[in-house]
Design an enzyme around this catalytic site. Structure first.
Site, mmCIF file in Angstrom:
data_model
loop_
_atom_site.group_PDB
_atom_site.id
_atom_site.type_symbol
_atom_site.label_atom_id
_atom_site.label_comp_id
_atom_site.label_asym_id
_atom_site.label_seq_id
_atom_site.Cartn_x
_atom_site.Cartn_y
_atom_site.Cartn_z
ATOM 1 C CD GLN A 1 -2.918 -1.231 2.261
ATOM 2 O OE1 GLN A 1 -3.225 -2.319 2.706
ATOM 3 N NE2 GLN A 1 -3.323 -0.111 2.823
ATOM 4 C CG ASP A 2 1.132 4.027 2.893
ATOM 5 O OD1 ASP A 2 0.926 2.946 3.483
ATOM 6 O OD2 ASP A 2 0.871 5.132 3.399
#
Length: 233
Positions: free
Chosen positions: A69-70
């Site tokens: 995701q991040d």
């Protein structure tokens, strides 16, 4: 100075993505990221590692994609110095950083599925060098502020990376852990690549442990490449 002056990108990827860099959306990403970098805020990973996932795995070498995701937004202490956990690879952490809970679960499931010894550190760069693209959908984050760089627009760029890779002739093994990653299924051409899904490895999510996800990855890898992927670290 331009983005690539702060964040080097290999020639292979520059050529592969050449037409993207002049598009308005990418120029806006560049502007917002450089503004964040020059602000008093601390941005992770360090800019030299922004494209580390791409630099370690050239387009022609990609066999597996493990989408994150991040980046991790936390830090750890080494020799009394505060350092970022994030290193530019999805799920991976710097060699001396504590192993986060999600990565611990990845190692547990890998051991349960394939008998791979649980490593003592969370640096996954060896996987990247063997053809596993460890790409985060969002490439940067502000210290201690999860998902703080959604506004920069990185997902438009990472989607283009994925879509260009999906146009390749060789089947790719695409591993999507959790509902956010699984939204990318819409980008994947039907009947061309192998999609493997499982719940997110976070302890807050249920169902990852016991999912057999790495057995599925290894089975698919054998079918495509007639050998095992080396998961050892």
């Amino acid at each position: 100075m331009k983005l690539f002056d702060y964040a080097p990108l290999s020639l292979a990827w520059r050529e592969f993505l050449q037409s993207e860099f002049k598009k308005p959306y990418f120029l806006e990403i560049e502007k917002r990221y450089l503004e964040a970098l020059k602000s008093p805020k601390t941005i992770f990973p360090k800019s030299s590692n922004l494209f580390y996932a791409l630099n370690l795995t050239p387009p022609s070498a990609v066999k597996i994609i493990l989408l994150g995701q991040d980046p991790y937004h936390s830090t750890y202490l080494e020799n009394e110095q505060e350092l970022p956990v994030a290193m530019g690879l999805s799920f991976s952490v710097e060699k001396n950083a504590p192993i986060p809970p999600s990565l611990k679960n990845i190692f547990k499931e890998l051991h349960a599925n394939l008998g791979v010894p649980v490593p003592c550190c969370g640096d996954l760069s060896a996987w990247a060098k063997r053809g596993m693209l460890l790409l985060n959908a969002i490439l940067s984050v502000e210290k201690n502020q999860a998902a703080s760089h959604q506004y920069i627009g990185w997902e438009a760029f990472s989607d283009q990376i994925l879509m260009r890779l999906f146009k390749t002739t060789a089947p790719l093994i695409v591993v999507l852990l959790g509902k956010v990653a699984q939204k990318k299924i819409a980008l994947i051409p039907k009947n061309k690549h192998i999609i493997i899904t499982a719940p997110h490895p976070s302890p807050l999510s249920r169902g990852f442990l016991g999912s057999g996800v790495f057995s599925s990855v290894q089975k698919a890898y054998r079918e495509v490449y007639r050998k095992d992927f080396d998961f050892s670290l």
